[in-house]
Enzyme design. Structure first.
Site, mmCIF file in Angstrom:
data_model
loop_
_atom_site.group_PDB
_atom_site.id
_atom_site.type_symbol
_atom_site.label_atom_id
_atom_site.label_comp_id
_atom_site.label_asym_id
_atom_site.label_seq_id
_atom_site.Cartn_x
_atom_site.Cartn_y
_atom_site.Cartn_z
ATOM 1 N N ASP A 38 0.803 -1.223 0.000
ATOM 2 C CA ASP A 38 0.000 0.000 0.000
ATOM 3 C C ASP A 38 0.842 1.281 0.000
ATOM 4 O O ASP A 38 0.293 2.380 0.074
ATOM 5 C CB ASP A 38 -0.988 0.037 1.173
ATOM 6 N N ASP A 169 -18.670 34.869 9.472
ATOM 7 C CA ASP A 169 -18.090 35.072 10.799
ATOM 8 C C ASP A 169 -17.129 36.242 10.750
ATOM 9 O O ASP A 169 -16.777 36.749 9.686
ATOM 10 C CB ASP A 169 -17.390 33.797 11.296
ATOM 11 N N LYS A 192 -20.482 34.183 14.986
ATOM 12 C CA LYS A 192 -20.586 32.721 14.969
ATOM 13 C C LYS A 192 -19.875 32.101 16.154
ATOM 14 O O LYS A 192 -18.804 32.547 16.562
ATOM 15 C CB LYS A 192 -19.984 32.169 13.669
ATOM 16 N N ARG A 194 -18.677 28.125 17.116
ATOM 17 C CA ARG A 194 -18.596 26.748 16.629
ATOM 18 C C ARG A 194 -18.516 25.791 17.808
ATOM 19 O O ARG A 194 -17.692 25.963 18.714
ATOM 20 C CB ARG A 194 -17.375 26.559 15.722
#
Length: 312
Positions: A38, A169, A192, A194
C-alpha cells in the site's frame, strides 16, 4: 531564467492542464503507483536538472493520500537536481488547523508546512488560505493569492445597488470587506460560535441586511453547516435574495444539494481550486477558473517579477 517544468499530482490534473495551456508549456509526465504493501511511489518522467520545477497539487480528499504523493513528488524533484521547486497549492486543507483551541491537539497547518519544506520545497504558491497567519507557518517564501478578483468580476455585471456582502463570521470579515470594496457595496458579518465540525450557531448579524440582496462570501464550503445556519438567520431578517460565493467548493456530505434546495438561494459560485465532479454539479452552481491567475503568478515567479501586482 531557468527552463520550466510543470508536473501535476493526481488530485486535480484538469486544473494543471489548464494552467499549462495559459503558460503555453506542456504538462510534464509523471507516474504514481502503489506497491503491494500500500506504499506509494512517484516517478517524474521528464528531466528536472537545473529547471524551475512547479508541482501542482491541491490537498483534497483523500487528503492524506494526496499529501504523501506531493511529498514524494517534491523529494523526487530534489533528488533529480531541480534548480528550484515551487509547490502550487490551490487548496491547503490543513490551513484550518491553525491554532490550539483544545488541549493536546496538533497545529497541523504548521506541521504540514514543515513537512513540505523538509521534503525540499523552495517556494509555495497558495490560493486563499483559511487564515492569514498560516502564511507565516512556512519557512520558505509564500505567494498567497486570493480569488476575490475572479468572484468580483462575476458579480460585477449584476445590479448591485441594493446588495450587501455578508461574511459568515468575524474571522472572514476582512476578506468580505475587501470583496465589498471591489463591488462598491456595504458589508455585514455574522457572530458565529462553533461547537463541533458540523454544529455552529450564529447569534446575530452585524450590519444592515433587511430587504437587501445578499452575497454570502466564505473562503471554503465543506459540509455547509455555517452557510446554512447563516441563511436561516438571514431569512428571519427578511433579506430579499441570497447568493453564495466561496473560493474552495468542497461540498462534502451533500452540502451542494442542501444549499441548492434553499428556494431563496439564487446562485452558488465557487472556483476550480478543487475538482468538482459532474455528478456533484447543480444548475445553480457556477464554477470560475483560477487557472489564469495561477499561471500568471507562476510566470512571474520564474521570471523574477513581482507577484504582488496581482492583488490590485
Amino acid at each position: 531564467m531557468r527552463d520550466i517544468a510543470v508536473f501535476s499530482g493526481s488530485a486535480h490534473p484538469d486544473l494543471a492542464a489548464e494552467i499549462c495551456a495559459h503558460l503555453d508549456v506542456p504538462l510534464s509526465a509523471s507516474r504514481t503507483s502503489r506497491f503491494a504493501n500500500d506504499c506509494l511511489e512517484v516517478q517524474l518522467q521528464e528531466s528536472c536538472r537545473e529547471r524551475d520545477v512547479f508541482l501542482i497539487q491541491p490537498l483534497v480528499p483523500p487528503v492524506q493520500e494526496h499529501l504523501v504523493e506531493l511529498l514524494l513528488m517534491i523529494d523526487a524533484a530534489r533528488g533529480a537536481s531541480a534548480g528550484r521547486i515551487t509547490v502550487v497549492l490551490p487548496h491547503y486543507a490543513y490551513a484550518r488547523s491553525d491554532k490550539k483551541d483544545e488541549p493536546r491537539i496538533s497545529i497541523a497547518a504548521r506541521l504540514v508546512a514543515d513537512l513540505l519544506v523538509t521534503a525540499g520545497a523552495d517556494r509555495v504558491l497558495a490560493m486563499t488560505l483559511h487564515s492569514p497567519q498560516v502564511h507565516g507557518f512556512f519557512s520558505v517564501p509564500v505567494d498567497h493569492l486570493h480569488a476575490l478578483r475572479e468572484l468580483a468580476d462575476h458579480f460585477g455585471g449584476q445590479e448591485l445597488s441594493n446588495t450587501v456582502v455578508v461574511s459568515p463570521d468575524l474571522g472572514n470579515a476582512k476578506a468580505a470587506a475587501a470583496f465589498a470594496r471591489r463591488l462598491g457595496t456595504p458589508v455585514a458579518a455574522g457572530a458565529k460560535q462553533r461547537f463541533s465540525d458540523d454544529r455552529v450557531e450564529i447569534s446575530t448579524v452585524i450590519g444592515e441586511v433587511a430587504d437587501r440582496d445578499v452575497i454570502v462570501l466564505d473562503d471554503e464550503i465543506a459540509k455547509g453547516s455555517t452557510v446554512l445556519e447563516l441563511i436561516a438567520h438571514l431569512r428571519k431578517l427578511r433579506v430579499r435574495s441570497i447568493r453564495v460565493a466561496c473560493t474552495h467548493g468542497l461540498f462534502s456530505a451533500g452540502a451542494l444539494e442542501r444549499l441548492a434546495a434553499q428556494d431563496d438561494v439564487l446562485e452558488i459560485v465557487c472556483t476550480n481550486t478543487v475538482p468538482i465532479p459532474p455528478a456533484k454539479q447543480d444548475p445553480k452552481l457556477q464554477v470560475l477558473s483560477v487557472a489564469p491567475a495561477l499561471a500568471d503568478a507562476m510566470d512571474r515567479i520564474r521570471r523574477g517579477k513581482s507577484v504582488s501586482t496581482l492583488f490590485g
